[in-house]
Design a protein around this motif. Structure first.
Motif, PDB file in Angstrom:
ATOM      1  N   GLN A  22       0.509  -0.719  -0.085  1.00 16.87           N
ATOM      2  CA  GLN A  22       0.320   0.236  -0.091  1.00 16.87           C
ATOM      3  C   GLN A  22       1.022   1.055  -0.192  1.00 16.87           C
ATOM      4  N   CYS A  23       0.122   1.970  -0.783  1.00 15.59           N
ATOM      5  CA  CYS A  23       0.987   3.685  -0.409  1.00 15.59           C
ATOM      6  C   CYS A  23       0.797   4.417   0.716  1.00 15.59           C
ATOM      7  N   HIS A  24       1.324   5.686   1.207  1.00 16.96           N
ATOM      8  CA  HIS A  24       0.745   6.118   2.360  1.00 16.96           C
ATOM      9  C   HIS A  24      -0.632   6.850   2.153  1.00 16.96           C
ATOM     10  N   ASN A  25      -1.564   6.991   0.929  1.00 19.77           N
ATOM     11  CA  ASN A  25      -2.341   7.395   0.992  1.00 19.77           C
ATOM     12  C   ASN A  25      -3.018   6.212   1.911  1.00 19.77           C
ATOM     13  N   GLY A  26      -3.406   4.341   1.570  1.00 17.10           N
ATOM     14  CA  GLY A  26      -3.585   3.398   2.095  1.00 17.10           C
ATOM     15  C   GLY A  26      -4.134   2.622   0.791  1.00 17.10           C
ATOM     16  N   HIS A  27      -3.765   3.193  -0.587  1.00 22.03           N
ATOM     17  CA  HIS A  27      -4.588   2.399  -1.432  1.00 22.03           C
ATOM     18  C   HIS A  27      -3.141   1.444  -2.019  1.00 22.03           C
ATOM     19  N   CYS A  60       2.673   4.673  -6.441  1.00 24.43           N
ATOM     20  CA  CYS A  60       1.409   4.197  -7.008  1.00 24.43           C
ATOM     21  C   CYS A  60       0.006   4.731  -8.160  1.00 24.43           C
ATOM     22  N   THR A  68      -3.145   5.231  -7.975  1.00 25.00           N
ATOM     23  CA  THR A  68      -4.083   5.940  -7.768  1.00 25.00           C
ATOM     24  C   THR A  68      -3.993   7.399  -7.925  1.00 25.00           C
ATOM     25  N   CYS A  69      -3.050   7.690  -6.747  1.00 27.76           N
ATOM     26  CA  CYS A  69      -2.669   8.969  -6.245  1.00 27.76           C
ATOM     27  C   CYS A  69      -1.309   8.853  -6.641  1.00 27.76           C
ATOM     28  N   GLN A 108       1.681   9.323  -5.815  1.00 25.87           N
ATOM     29  CA  GLN A 108       2.779   8.727  -4.534  1.00 25.87           C
ATOM     30  C   GLN A 108       3.704   7.847  -4.648  1.00 25.87           C
ATOM     31  N   CYS A 151       0.306  -3.863   4.000  1.00 26.08           N
ATOM     32  CA  CYS A 151      -0.893  -3.593   4.446  1.00 26.08           C
ATOM     33  C   CYS A 151      -1.503  -4.949   5.226  1.00 26.08           C
TER      34      CYS A 151
END
Length: 322
Positions: free
Chosen positions: A73-78, A92, A94-95, A97, A104
Motif C-alpha cells: 500500500q502507499c502512504h494514502n492506503g491504496h 501508486c 491511484t494517487c 505517490q 498492508c
C-alpha cells in the motif's frame, strides 16, 4: 509445412474407404466463450454480500487479479499486488505517490479469514476454500475449461467438451467419425520434407466419448519420424478407463502399439515429446509403403475399447465396441 500434399483415406468399422483431404491451417485469434453444460453445484447464493465486498477489496486495481501476500500500500492506503508493484515503477497507480515497501498487513489478515467458492462454480464445482487455498485448487479443478486440442495452430479457445467438439468441427473443419475402429491410409508425395511437423487430426465418437487421433511427421533428434497417438477428450481419470491399439505394416511386416489415451489436459506437444504413441522411422515407413520409396503410403488401423472391472477377479477385461 506441406499441408496440401498429404491426404488421409479413412475406412471405419470395415466399411469402404472414403477420401479425406487434409484441411489447410486455420489460425484462430478470436476467443470463444466457454459454454457450461452443468446446472448444479452453483454456490453463489452462499456468498454473503459482506464477503463479496471484502473480496472486491482484494482485487488489484492494476491487473484485477486477486491479491496474495505480500500486499503493498502507499502512504494514502491504496493497495496493489506485488507483481504490479514493479510494473508501475514503485508509483501508486491511484494517487501517483511513491509506494515504498509498506505492507498492508490488515488486508492480508482479513484474507486469511475468507472462504470463497471456486471460480468455476458456474461450471459445476461445489467447493468452497479458504482464500489462500483457492488459487491452488483452481489450477487443478476438474471443472476448469479444457483447451482446444487442435495441434495445427496455437488456438486459445477454451470450453467444455461439447463446445470444443463443435468448435473443432465448425472452425477447424476437423473430420468427425463414429465408431471404435478405424482404417486410415496416409499418403504424402514428398516424405523427405519433415522439418516442420506435418499433422492431421480426426475425432472419433464411441462409448459416448470423444477421442482425437493425431498423425504427424517431425524430427526426432537427427532422425525424421512419423507418429500416431490418441488423446481422450476428458480428464485423466476418465481416460484410464479406455485403451487403444494402432497397427501399421506392409510387405509382410507390421508394428503394433497398445496404450492408454492421454487426456487433452496434457498438451499435444507434451504427449508428442514424451513419445507416447506409435513411432515409425522414415526408412521403415517407406519400406511399408512399397514401390520406389519416393511416396509415403502408410495404412494405420486401430481400435478403441473400454476396460471393465471383473467382479470376480478384480482384473480389467476389455469391452469392445460393436
Amino acid at each position: 509445412m506441406e499441408t496440401d500434399s498429404i491426404e488421409c483415406i479413412t475406412s471405419l468399422d470395415g466399411t469402404d474407404e472414403d477420401e479425406i483431404q487434409q484441411n489447410p491451417h486455420h489460425h484462430l485469434h478470436q476467443q470463444f466463450p466457454p459454454k457450461s453444460s452443468h446446472g448444479n453445484g452453483v454456490v453463489s447464493s452462499t456468498i454473503l454480500p459482506s464477503t463479496t465486498r471484502v473480496h472486491e477489496l482484494l482485487e488489484c486495481p492494476v491487473c484485477t487479479n486477486s491479491m496474495y501476500p505480500p500486499i503493498y500500500q502507499c502512504h494514502n492506503g491504496h493497495t496493489l499486488c506485488s507483481t504490479c508493484k514493479t510494473r508501475v515503477h514503485n508509483r501508486c497507480p491511484t494517487c501517483r505517490q511513491e509506494l515504498g515497501d509498506i505492507r498492508c498487513l490488515a488486508l492480508e489478515k482479513v484474507a486469511e479469514s475468507l472462504e470463497l467458492p471456486c471460480k468455476y462454480f458456474s461450471l459445476g464445482c461445489p467447493e468452497i476454500f479458504p482464500y489462500y487455498s483457492k488459487l491452488k485448487h483452481e489450477a487443478i479443478c476438474n471443472f476448469r475449461p479444457y483447451g482446444c486440442p487442435y495441434a495445427g495452430s496455437e488456438c486459445s479457445v477454451t470450453g467444455d467438451i461439447p463446445f470444443l467438439v463443435a468448435h473443432l468441427r465448425d472452425d477447424h473443419k476437423v473430420d468427425m467419425h463414429s465408431g471404435c475402429t478405424f482404417n486410415h491410409r496416409y499418403v504424402k508425395s514428398n516424405p523427405r520434407e519433415v522439418e516442420n511437423a506435418t499433422w492431421m487430426l480426426t475425432v472419433f465418437h464411441c462409448f459416448g466419448q470423444y477421442f482425437c487421433l493425431h498423425f504427424e511427421a517431425f524430427q526426432l533428434g537427427m532422425a525424421p519420424v512419423y507418429m500416431a497417438f490418441l488423446r481422450f477428450m476428458g480428464d485423466e481419470m476418465e481416460a484410464r478407463n479406455y485403451s487403444y491399439s494402432l497397427e501399421v505394416g506392409g510387405n509382410g511386416r507390421k508394428l503394433i502399439w497398445e496404450g492408454t489415451p492421454r487426456s487433452i489436459r496434457d498438451s499435444h506437444r507434451k504427449v508428442r515429446d514424451s513419445h507416447d504413441g506409435l513411432i515409425i522411422q522414415r526408412n521403415m515407413a517407406l519400406f511399408f509403403s512399397g514401390g520406389d520409396r519416393k511416396e509415403l503410403k502408410l495404412r494405420v488401423t486401430g481400435r478403441i475399447w473400454k476396460e471393465q472391472q471383473n467382479p470376480d477377479g478384480g482384473a480389467c477385461i476389455p469391452n469392445l465396441c460393436s
